[in-house]
Design a protein around this motif. Structure first.
Motif, PDB file in Angstrom:
ATOM      1  N   TRP A   1       0.833  -1.211   0.000  1.00 18.01           N
ATOM      2  CA  TRP A   1       0.000   0.000   0.000  1.00 18.01           C
ATOM      3  C   TRP A   1       0.862   1.252   0.000  1.00 18.01           C
ATOM      4  O   TRP A   1       0.540   2.247  -0.684  1.00 18.01           O
ATOM      5  N   VAL A   2       1.918   1.253   0.753  1.00 22.08           N
ATOM      6  CA  VAL A   2       2.805   2.415   0.785  1.00 22.08           C
ATOM      7  C   VAL A   2       3.392   2.682  -0.595  1.00 22.08           C
ATOM      8  O   VAL A   2       3.425   3.819  -1.079  1.00 22.08           O
ATOM      9  N   MET A   3       3.866   1.613  -1.231  1.00 21.30           N
ATOM     10  CA  MET A   3       4.445   1.777  -2.562  1.00 21.30           C
ATOM     11  C   MET A   3       3.411   2.275  -3.553  1.00 21.30           C
ATOM     12  O   MET A   3       3.698   3.109  -4.424  1.00 21.30           O
ATOM     13  N   LEU A   4       2.143   1.800  -3.449  1.00 21.02           N
ATOM     14  CA  LEU A   4       1.095   2.232  -4.376  1.00 21.02           C
ATOM     15  C   LEU A   4       0.813   3.723  -4.227  1.00 21.02           C
ATOM     16  O   LEU A   4       0.700   4.459  -5.217  1.00 21.02           O
TER      17      LEU A   4
ATOM     18  N   ILE B   1      13.081   9.548  -3.843  1.00 17.13           N
ATOM     19  CA  ILE B   1      14.128   8.990  -2.966  1.00 17.13           C
ATOM     20  C   ILE B   1      13.512   8.044  -1.946  1.00 17.13           C
ATOM     21  O   ILE B   1      14.012   6.925  -1.714  1.00 17.13           O
ATOM     22  N   PHE B   2      12.410   8.473  -1.316  1.00 17.59           N
ATOM     23  CA  PHE B   2      11.771   7.631  -0.312  1.00 17.59           C
ATOM     24  C   PHE B   2      11.244   6.337  -0.937  1.00 17.59           C
ATOM     25  O   PHE B   2      11.359   5.254  -0.359  1.00 17.59           O
TER      26      PHE B   2
ATOM     27  N   TYR C   1       8.135  20.381  -5.794  1.00 17.00           N
ATOM     28  CA  TYR C   1       9.143  20.327  -4.727  1.00 17.00           C
ATOM     29  C   TYR C   1       9.175  18.950  -4.055  1.00 17.00           C
ATOM     30  O   TYR C   1      10.234  18.481  -3.622  1.00 17.00           O
ATOM     31  N   LEU C   2       8.035  18.313  -3.948  1.00 19.27           N
ATOM     32  CA  LEU C   2       7.981  17.020  -3.258  1.00 19.27           C
ATOM     33  C   LEU C   2       8.438  15.869  -4.121  1.00 19.27           C
ATOM     34  O   LEU C   2       8.784  14.802  -3.597  1.00 19.27           O
TER      35      LEU C   2
ATOM     36  N   ILE D   1      12.377   2.369   0.011  1.00 19.09           N
ATOM     37  CA  ILE D   1      11.428   1.307   0.377  1.00 19.09           C
ATOM     38  C   ILE D   1      11.525   0.151  -0.602  1.00 19.09           C
ATOM     39  O   ILE D   1      11.470  -1.028  -0.223  1.00 19.09           O
ATOM     40  N   TRP D   2      11.718   0.443  -1.884  1.00 19.10           N
ATOM     41  CA  TRP D   2      11.829  -0.633  -2.877  1.00 19.10           C
ATOM     42  C   TRP D   2      13.076  -1.476  -2.629  1.00 19.10           C
ATOM     43  O   TRP D   2      13.027  -2.705  -2.681  1.00 19.10           O
ATOM     44  N   LEU D   3      14.213  -0.808  -2.345  1.00 18.65           N
ATOM     45  CA  LEU D   3      15.439  -1.559  -2.061  1.00 18.65           C
ATOM     46  C   LEU D   3      15.277  -2.403  -0.807  1.00 18.65           C
ATOM     47  O   LEU D   3      15.728  -3.545  -0.746  1.00 18.65           O
TER      48      LEU D   3
END
Length: 620
Positions: free
Chosen positions: A19-22, A129-130, A122-123, A134-136
């Motif tokens: 869910w975070v990645m989505l 990066i974030f 800006y975000l 998480i993917w790595l």
């Protein structure tokens, strides 16, 4: 309690990390979409400032839009199909004159406020990066226990206990009867811990399984868990080490925490030496990830409560490199050594692995057990697998004794190679291997001949293979001297019968030199030097310790050792030459038979070297 797998056909639960990645990737897509759609007006032609001034003077400009650093003019009615727009960069110092010209021509002028930048712009870099972090992390931690996501970075990379499909017990472990008796009391402790607590007894916190590779350390740990019927947490020492400092220590904590919740339970750490090496011995300092992980393991072993029925098993084949703090009482205080199986144990191991194989009768398993000294349980399992492959390749329905013999030769000598060997080299090979075989046959104390061949196998062009008639746990001096004489006999035969030597004795010389140096410098078998340890320092496992360790004996002593080794090798070569000369006719017969058949077994060798003994043995 141990986790159980979901029932068949059920949908696995969603992982929080997905869910975070989505959400992150949706935010990235929205940011990109807002950037691309920021300027959706009609197509405009970009021109130079000089061309823009010419257009204003010569053309019928209907409207002008002045932004912060540019000007856009429209020719024709704004919004009409035939209208044309031109854009140019507006110099700051010439803006007032251009505005005056437009006002004089009656052009409608519109000023546009500076465009703001979307907050998503800006975000966007931070979101990327974030998301990459998480993917790595999901790639590193996924599939090794636990859910994916940032919280799983410190979770233990260990196999969580599940419902075992096939229970491993002590019946599946052969050839280690003494070891099974030694660890069997742990089974009673795990089954009935209260019985031991009533009398104030504590089970060993850690049991260290030591032994050569393939002797069954991991199998014994699984059998111990199967006998006790308790959850089994297995991991490897290398699983604790990651690129992020502190991750290994966190995973150790998670592993021990999970085992305590599932108590009584067993924790098994394979290849303990990968993280349990002696601290402070490297060149780069002692404060690194591996040492932090080791410190955490030491702390966890001390942190077991009196009523926590958790036993930690660890396996290593390098106990000499372990940190002393791991081996003190209260940690890995019980050491269990698994040795290579003897002849009877090898027969039991073959019987266990052959239970599910279609053997033709017993297929000569007794002969295979006798002919595989030094084989571990893993080697014997691999031998049976090679025999099964051989039977399948020839289309057989059962594994025969011939398949087992071929597999044994393949494992010990290598795969048969096809090489174009010249007649002169073929003769030299026969002379070389005949020299080994003849001297081994005539030298008292040497091992019994098994087979001699000049067919290339593996990395060798030929080989003389011998089998020890009895299991040796110590090596007598006369046996070692017979070994050296046999090793140098091939070179002696070439020198005596052909007149020159070749590079084919490379491995023979290397092994003979190692044996001679061990006899002189390790085992005290030279009468002049005597019983003193003069080994080299290259066997130390750490570069830092090896570099800091000075020579432990004088240069004169080293020279004396070299002279003793050379004297021992020269005497062995002279003895081999004398043996070949005393049986010249028999050796010539063996060379001829070897050149003709290329492979000779023991009976064929004996018929060449000792015809009378061969005839008497063949007589009823």
């Amino acid at each position: 309690m141990p986790e159980t797998p979901p029932p068949p056909g059920s949908t696995p639960p969603e992982k929080p990390g997905s869910w975070v990645m989505l959400v992150l990737w949706l935010a990235v897509l929205l940011s990109l979409l807002s950037i691309f759609l920021a300027d959706t007006g009609p197509s405009t032609e970009t021109v130079s400032y000089s061309a823009m001034k010419e257009i204003i003077r010569e053309r019928d400009v209907s409207a002008a839009v002045i932004a912060e650093h540019e000007i856009t003019v429209t020719i024709g009615t704004p919004g009409a199909a035939d209208s044309v727009a031109y854009r140019a960069v507006l110099p700051v110092q010439d803006g007032e004159s251009l505005l005056a010209t437009l006002e004089n021509r009656g052009v409608e002028i519109t000023a546009r406020a500076p465009e703001g930048v979307s907050i998503l712009t800006y975000l966007l870099p931070w979101l990327l990066i974030f998301g990459a972090i998480i993917w790595l992390n999901s790639r590193m931690t996924g599939g090794l226990g636990g859910a994916r996501g940032p919280g799983n970075l410190f979770s233990g990379r260990f196999s969580k206990p599940t419902e075992r499909r096939q229970r491993v017990t002590f019946d599946d472990v052969a050839g280690q009867d003494e070891v099974k008796r030694e660890v069997s009391e742990l089974v009673d402790f795990l089954r009935e811990p209260d019985r031991f607590h009533r009398v104030g007894a504590e089970a060993p916190h850690g049991v260290l399984l030591m032994g050569p590779p393939g002797t069954g350390k991991t199998l014994l740990a699984k059998a111990l868990a199967g006998e006790a019927d308790v959850p089994f947490f297995s991991t490897s020492g290398s699983e604790f080490i990651e690129v992020f400092v502190g991750v290994g220590a966190g995973r150790v904590r998670k592993l021990f925490e999970a085992a305590r919740k599932a108590a009584p339970a067993i924790i098994f750490i394979d290849e303990l030496d990968s993280i349990g090496r002696t601290r402070g011995t490297g060149l780069g300092g002692g404060h690194d990830e591996r040492e932090q992980t080791l410190n955490q393991i030491l702390a966890e072993l001390d942190g077991f409560g009196e009523r926590e029925a958790v036993v930690v098993l660890a396996a290593t084949n390098r106990p000499d490199v372990l940190d002393p703090a791991l081996l003190r009482p209260g940690r890995f205080d019980r050491h269990v050594t698994l040795n290579l199986p003897d002849r009877e144990a090898r027969r039991e191991i073959l019987g266990i692995h052959a239970r599910k194989l279609p053997l033709a009768g017993d297929a000569g398993l007794d002969a295979i057990a006798a002919g595989t000294p030094g084989f571990s349980g893993a080697d014997l399992k691999n031998l049976l697998n090679e025999a099964a492959i051989s039977a399948a390749r020839r289309g057989g329905a059962q594994i025969t004794g011939a398949d087992l013999q071929d597999a044994r030769d393949k494992v010990m000598m290598g795969t048969v190679r096809t090489l174009a060997i010249q007649p002169e080299e073929h003769h030299r090979l026969a002379v070389h291997e005949a020299g080994h075989a003849a001297v081994a046959y005539y030298t008292p104390g040497a091992d019994t001949l098994y087979k001699v061949t000049i067919i290339p196998r593996g990395r060798s062009l030929g080989g003389t293979h011998m089998l020890s008639e009895e299991e040796r746990h110590t090596l007598p001096e006369d046996y070692l001297r017979a070994q050296i004489v046999t090793l140098l006999a091939g070179r002696a035969a070439e020198k005596q019968l052909i007149g020159t030597v070749s590079s084919g004795a490379d491995d023979d010389i290397k092994r003979a030199t190692q044996l001679a140096r061990s006899m002189v410098g390790r085992w005290g078998m030279d009468p002049e030097i005597g019983p003193i340890d003069l080994r080299q320092n290259e066997d130390h496992p750490f570069l830092g310790r090896s570099m800091a360790m000075p020579r432990i004996h004088a240069e004169q002593t080293a020279a004396q050792v070299d002279r003793a080794v050379m004297s021992l090798l020269s005497a062995a070569e002279e003895e081999a030459t004398a043996t070949l000369a005393a049986h010249a006719d028999e050796v010539a017969s063996l060379i001829a038979a070897l050149e003709e058949k290329e492979v000779l077994d023991f009976e064929e060798i004996r018929r060449c070297l000792d015809p009378e003994s061969a005839t008497a043995a063949a007589a009823p």
